[in-house]
Every structure is written in structure tokens, then in C-alpha cells.
Design a protein around this motif. Structure first.
Motif, PDB file in Angstrom:
ATOM      1  N   GLU A 307      42.103  53.412  83.074  1.00 48.25           N
ATOM      2  CA  GLU A 307      41.370  54.253  84.399  1.00 48.25           C
ATOM      3  C   GLU A 307      41.547  53.556  85.543  1.00 48.25           C
ATOM      4  N   ASN A 308      41.304  52.246  85.665  1.00 51.99           N
ATOM      5  CA  ASN A 308      41.284  51.447  86.812  1.00 51.99           C
ATOM      6  C   ASN A 308      42.653  51.484  87.533  1.00 51.99           C
ATOM      7  N   LEU A 309      43.835  51.597  86.606  1.00 56.36           N
ATOM      8  CA  LEU A 309      45.009  51.518  87.164  1.00 56.36           C
ATOM      9  C   LEU A 309      45.297  53.003  87.964  1.00 56.36           C
ATOM     10  N   ILE A 310      44.557  53.972  87.565  1.00 53.25           N
ATOM     11  CA  ILE A 310      44.585  55.314  88.169  1.00 53.25           C
ATOM     12  C   ILE A 310      43.844  55.253  89.390  1.00 53.25           C
ATOM     13  N   TYR A 311      42.600  54.561  89.220  1.00 51.28           N
ATOM     14  CA  TYR A 311      42.103  54.520  90.607  1.00 51.28           C
ATOM     15  C   TYR A 311      42.909  53.778  91.661  1.00 51.28           C
ATOM     16  N   LEU A 312      43.826  52.637  91.268  1.00 51.03           N
ATOM     17  CA  LEU A 312      44.330  51.865  92.107  1.00 51.03           C
ATOM     18  C   LEU A 312      45.707  52.760  92.451  1.00 51.03           C
ATOM     19  N   LEU A 313      46.151  53.546  91.856  1.00 47.52           N
ATOM     20  CA  LEU A 313      47.224  54.336  92.333  1.00 47.52           C
ATOM     21  C   LEU A 313      46.769  55.400  93.062  1.00 47.52           C
ATOM     22  N   LEU A 314      45.656  55.980  93.053  1.00 47.77           N
ATOM     23  CA  LEU A 314      45.049  56.946  94.000  1.00 47.77           C
ATOM     24  C   LEU A 314      44.724  56.383  95.334  1.00 47.77           C
ATOM     25  N   PHE A 315      44.260  55.258  95.211  1.00 47.36           N
ATOM     26  CA  PHE A 315      43.737  54.500  96.467  1.00 47.36           C
ATOM     27  C   PHE A 315      45.140  54.350  97.240  1.00 47.36           C
ATOM     28  N   ALA A 316      46.106  53.989  96.565  1.00 48.56           N
ATOM     29  CA  ALA A 316      47.492  53.567  97.372  1.00 48.56           C
ATOM     30  C   ALA A 316      47.894  54.712  98.076  1.00 48.56           C
ATOM     31  N   LYS A 317      47.593  55.976  97.737  1.00 49.77           N
ATOM     32  CA  LYS A 317      48.005  57.198  98.281  1.00 49.77           C
ATOM     33  C   LYS A 317      47.243  57.251  99.764  1.00 49.77           C
ATOM     34  N   ILE A 318      46.166  56.656 100.139  1.00 50.20           N
ATOM     35  CA  ILE A 318      45.753  56.549 101.602  1.00 50.20           C
ATOM     36  C   ILE A 318      46.247  55.461 102.419  1.00 50.20           C
ATOM     37  N   MET A 319      46.944  54.453 101.724  1.00 52.09           N
ATOM     38  CA  MET A 319      47.111  53.268 102.479  1.00 52.09           C
ATOM     39  C   MET A 319      48.322  53.835 103.625  1.00 52.09           C
ATOM     40  N   ASN A 320      47.952  54.517 104.506  1.00 54.51           N
ATOM     41  CA  ASN A 320      48.850  54.888 105.643  1.00 54.51           C
ATOM     42  C   ASN A 320      48.154  55.345 107.006  1.00 54.51           C
ATOM     43  N   MET A 321      48.940  55.256 108.034  1.00 55.16           N
ATOM     44  CA  MET A 321      48.234  55.464 109.302  1.00 55.16           C
ATOM     45  C   MET A 321      47.924  56.755 109.490  1.00 55.16           C
ATOM     46  N   ARG A 322      48.436  57.780 108.715  1.00 55.48           N
ATOM     47  CA  ARG A 322      48.079  59.221 108.599  1.00 55.48           C
ATOM     48  C   ARG A 322      46.478  59.345 108.155  1.00 55.48           C
ATOM     49  N   PHE A 323      46.088  58.515 107.183  1.00 56.07           N
ATOM     50  CA  PHE A 323      44.788  58.613 106.792  1.00 56.07           C
ATOM     51  C   PHE A 323      43.969  57.963 107.460  1.00 56.07           C
ATOM     52  N   VAL A 324      44.090  56.747 108.283  1.00 55.43           N
ATOM     53  CA  VAL A 324      43.387  56.463 109.453  1.00 55.43           C
ATOM     54  C   VAL A 324      43.044  57.627 110.654  1.00 55.43           C
ATOM     55  N   ARG A 325      44.187  58.235 111.018  1.00 58.50           N
ATOM     56  CA  ARG A 325      43.862  59.174 112.044  1.00 58.50           C
ATOM     57  C   ARG A 325      43.139  60.307 111.219  1.00 58.50           C
ATOM     58  N   PHE A 326      43.221  60.791 110.252  1.00 62.33           N
ATOM     59  CA  PHE A 326      42.390  61.611 109.485  1.00 62.33           C
ATOM     60  C   PHE A 326      41.007  61.208 109.397  1.00 62.33           C
ATOM     61  N   ILE A 327      40.665  60.082 108.929  1.00 62.73           N
ATOM     62  CA  ILE A 327      39.171  59.643 108.910  1.00 62.73           C
ATOM     63  C   ILE A 327      38.381  59.450 110.290  1.00 62.73           C
ATOM     64  N   LEU A 328      39.330  59.160 111.311  1.00 59.54           N
ATOM     65  CA  LEU A 328      38.602  59.192 112.493  1.00 59.54           C
ATOM     66  C   LEU A 328      38.242  60.635 113.057  1.00 59.54           C
ATOM     67  N   LYS A 329      38.823  61.610 112.391  1.00 55.69           N
ATOM     68  CA  LYS A 329      38.475  62.792 112.875  1.00 55.69           C
ATOM     69  C   LYS A 329      37.817  63.770 111.744  1.00 55.69           C
ATOM     70  N   ALA A 330      37.406  63.198 110.701  1.00 50.60           N
ATOM     71  CA  ALA A 330      37.187  63.696 109.527  1.00 50.60           C
ATOM     72  C   ALA A 330      35.776  64.758 109.583  1.00 50.60           C
ATOM     73  N   PRO A 331      35.812  65.692 109.044  1.00 49.33           N
ATOM     74  CA  PRO A 331      34.397  66.468 108.984  1.00 49.33           C
ATOM     75  C   PRO A 331      33.159  65.818 108.347  1.00 49.33           C
ATOM     76  N   TYR A 332      32.107  66.372 108.579  1.00 49.89           N
ATOM     77  CA  TYR A 332      30.776  65.810 108.124  1.00 49.89           C
ATOM     78  C   TYR A 332      30.910  65.075 106.591  1.00 49.89           C
ATOM     79  N   MET A 333      31.267  66.071 105.691  1.00 47.50           N
ATOM     80  CA  MET A 333      30.862  65.771 104.422  1.00 47.50           C
ATOM     81  C   MET A 333      31.989  64.534 103.889  1.00 47.50           C
ATOM     82  N   VAL A 334      33.064  64.281 104.471  1.00 52.35           N
ATOM     83  CA  VAL A 334      34.232  63.389 104.431  1.00 52.35           C
ATOM     84  C   VAL A 334      33.564  61.858 104.893  1.00 52.35           C
ATOM     85  N   LYS A 335      32.858  62.040 106.051  1.00 56.24           N
ATOM     86  CA  LYS A 335      32.441  60.833 106.528  1.00 56.24           C
ATOM     87  C   LYS A 335      31.244  60.300 105.865  1.00 56.24           C
TER      88      LYS A 335
END
Length: 399
Positions: A307-335
Motif C-alpha cells: 500500500e505504501n508503494l501505491i502512496y509513493l507512486l500517487l505522490f510522484a504524480k504531483i512532483m512537477n511545477m504544474r502542481f505548484v501553480r495549482f496549489i497556489l490558486k487552489a480552492p478552499y477545500m483543497v487548501k
């Protein structure tokens, strides 16, 4: 031999559960009752597994039951936050004649309620389906993660706080319309782990102040004032978790407390890990993704490693600059979810030095991190689909 009270409890909970699912299906057009019934039987299978595990190896569940069986004469004295509240809550049921197996079933059902409201929390905010690893629906994958069910299917803190967290998180999007689940969820979070309630309320306030959304000024002020009022009123209970209610230097005393707790946990079991000298990123990695096969404590640890390996692979999907731009402008529930996830993880890494306890503790916070990932991937998919529509390109069904 199966106790008659267990059979009666099972029948009662089955009808209560059916009533709950029917009501939710009427309120929410997206609600998939068939999926929730599959989830129920899946969760109950882990109740059976944990019940047998507790009889063979002995767990905290047995201790809670024994204590709850003996406190009735001084029952109300145990109405306090933390471990005592589990015994306080269980004692009236035991007085009514519920056996150990029946109490385990009641708490397992509470854990299941947490999964139902986790489904609502995800599905209401992210209506788009996301496919990961080529073929798996992400929400279904997250709902059926075995480690999450194992630690929320027994008499103890795990099932109760998970239910409280998911009820509260679901309700906080529309607090004026969902007062009852908001109060019930907040009550259970606070009574089981007051410090987690602190993280949740900080997340709510940060999310409301800095997240994008259509929340009115009046609702924002109401939530912030109510949250601050609660934190002030409950500050003594929250600090008491780390024995800091009479502290004159909270920062230094908290550091001493975390070091002592980490050392105690490290030396108390074979699965201890020396995290005190780890850098913060490595502490977080250990909390989120370990054990990973080579350091797995027993058979349960091996399943947890998958299960932890699945976690790791899922978290790897947000390791990019698109995610950084997304989180800065993210809606209330996400932040809000991101803050709760990070604050809880940060605090727990300083006192967790036992992989077995880490596996149990992180089950209450991982869904907040998953929600952020899911929202990001859902938004990415929506942008892709919109781009394909504009170009009049047909979209494969698997996308």
C-alpha cells in the motif's frame, strides 16, 4: 459460538446502515449505493480479520473492553479527552449486554461511516473520474486500500476519529446546511485527539482565507470566529495532550516532550526506527511511505508495504511545477485538506518512532493528502478533455 447479542447488533446495524445509504442516495444524485454496499462487506471482512488478530496477538481493543466493563460506577469521571473517552463511550453499550465481538462490530461500523463520508467528500468536490496506473479508478482504489480498513475496523480510537474527520470535512464545505454532521464530527475529533482538532481548524481557517471559492463573507467570518473561539476555549485540553497546559515555554517543553515520546516508542517494540536524527524531509518520507518491504514489521507490515508503494507512486504524480501553480490558486477545500495533511504529518513525525504505530496513526490523515492529489489529477484530466473538444478530437473511452 456466536453470541445472540452479536446477531442482534448485526441485524440492527444492517437496517441502520441501509437507512443511511438510502437517505444519502436520495440527497445526492452521484451517490453509488451498490459501491457502498460492496465497501461495507469489504470493511466487515477486515473486522473479522482484526477480531481474529486481536484474539491471537492481543490488541488495545481488548484493553478498552475490559476497562469499559469496570468503570460504570464512576462512568462520568471518564468523560474526558483521549483514551478514557473510548471507555466512556463503550461502557453504556456493555451495560446493555454487548459482548466484545459486538462492541468491535459497533466500532467497525463507525469506521465504515467514515468511508461513506470520505466518498461524499471526494465525489462532491471532484465529479470527474480519474484513471491511474492505466486501468484503475482512483477513487475506488483509495476507498479499498486495505491498511485504511484494518485500522478502522475495531474497538479503539482509529475508527472513531476517522469517522469524525470525514463527517467534519464533508460538512465544512456548507457549514450552515450541515450543522449536525459538523457538530458530531467535531465532537468525536476533539474527544479522541484534541490536537488533531487544532490541525483541522487551522486548515479550515487558512483554506477560507486564502482559497478560491464562492463562500460568502458572512460564512467566512462565522467559521473563523467559531474556530478561534473553540481553540481559545479548548486550548488547555489541546496543550494537555503534550502535558504543556502549565508550561512557561511551550516551544522548548514541546521539544522535550517529542524527544521523550520518540525514545519511548522506539524502545518499546521491535519495529522501532531512530527518527530523532532524521532531517525533516526524511521524517515525512518515513511517516508517509514506510514500511517499504525491507523494514516491514511482520505480515501486516508486508501488506502495508504494498500500500505504501501505491502512496509513493500517487505522490510522484504531483512532483512537477504544474502542481505548484495549482496549489497556489487552489480552492478552499483543497487548501484546507493540504494544511490539515501537512500539519498533522509534521506534528506526528516528531513523536512517531515505531513503524507499527505509524501504520495506524497515518490512516487518519492520508485521505487529506489523497484528496489534494485527486483534485489535481481531476483538473488535469478536465483541461485535457476541454483541449480535445476544442480540436474536435475523439477521446478514447479509457481516458
Amino acid at each position: 459460538m456466536i453470541d445472540i447479542d452479536f446477531v442482534l447488533t448485526l441485524i440492527f446495524l444492517f437496517f441502520a446502515n441501509n437507512f443511511m445509504l438510502n437517505n444519502l442516495a436520495k440527497k445526492y444524485s452521484f451517490f453509488d449505493k451498490k459501491l457502498m454496499m460492496k465497501l461495507l462487506w469489504y470493511h466487515l471482512s477486515f473486522f473479522v480479520i482484526y477480531f481474529i488478530y486481536s484474539l491471537v496477538y492481543g490488541t488495545d481493543a481488548g484493553i478498552y473492553y475490559i476497562e469499559a466493563s469496570s468503570i460504570w460506577d464512576d462512568w462520568f469521571i471518564n468523560f474526558r479527552t483521549g483514551t478514557k473517552f473510548i471507555s466512556f463511550f463503550a461502557a453504556p453499550f456493555i451495560q446493555l449486554g454487548l459482548s466484545y465481538s459486538s462492541m468491535m462490530l459497533v466500532f467497525a461500523w463507525m469506521g465504515y461511516i467514515g468511508f461513506v463520508y470520505a466518498y461524499l467528500y471526494f465525489k462532491e468536490n471532484i465529479p470527474i473520474n480519474v484513471i491511474v496506473f492505466g486501468r484503475f479508478d482512483l477513487l475506488t482504489l483509495l476507498l479499498f486500500l486495505p491498511n485504511m480498513h484494518f485500522w478502522t475496523a475495531s474497538l479503539g480510537k482509529g475508527s472513531m476519529i476517522f469517522m469524525g474527520l470525514m463527517l467534519f470535512t464533508f460538512a465544512v464545505k456548507y457549514p450552515q446546511k450541515r450543522v449536525i454532521p459538523l457538530i458530531i464530527g467535531g465532537f468525536f475529533i476533539y474527544m479522541v485527539r484534541p490536537h488533531v482538532m487544532l490541525f483541522v481548524l487551522v486548515g479550515v481557517m487558512v483554506g477560507i482565507l486564502f482559497g478560491k471559492g464562492k463562500t460568502s463573507i458572512g460564512i467566512k467570518l462565522l467559521v473563523i470566529v467559531a474556530s478561534l473561539g473553540f481553540l481559545v476555549a479548548a486550548s488547555s485540553s489541546i496543550l494537555a495532550v503534550a502535558k504543556l497546559e502549565n508550561s512557561e515555554n511551550v516551544v522548548d517543553d514541546f521539544e522535550d516532550f517529542t524527544q521523550a515520546s520518540a525514545s519511548r516508542l522506539e524502545s518499546s517494540a521491535d519495529s522501532g526506527v531512530s527518527m530523532s536524527n532524521y532531517a525533516l524531509p526524511l521524517k515525512l518520507f518515513t511517516f508517509w511511505f514506510r514500511p517499504l518491504f525491507i523494514d516491514s514489521p511482520g505480515l501486516v507490515g508486508q501488506f502495508s508495504s504494498i500500500e505504501n508503494l501505491i502512496y509513493l507512486l500517487l505522490f510522484a504524480k504531483i512532483m512537477n511545477m504544474r502542481f505548484v501553480r495549482f496549489i497556489l490558486k487552489a480552492p478552499y477545500m483543497v487548501k484546507m485538506s493540504a494544511i490539515v495533511f501537512l500539519l498533522s504529518s509534521f506534528a506526528l513525525t516528531f513523536v512517531m518512532s515505531n513503524l507499527g504505530i505509524i501504520m495506524r496513526q497515518k490512516s487518519m490523515v492520508m485521505y487529506f493528502g489523497f484528496f489534494v492529489i485527486y483534485y489535481f489529477l481531476g483538473l488535469e484530466k478536465w483541461k485535457y478533455l476541454e483541449k480535445m473538444k476544442q480540436k474536435n478530437i475523439s477521446i478514447p473511452e479509457a481516458v
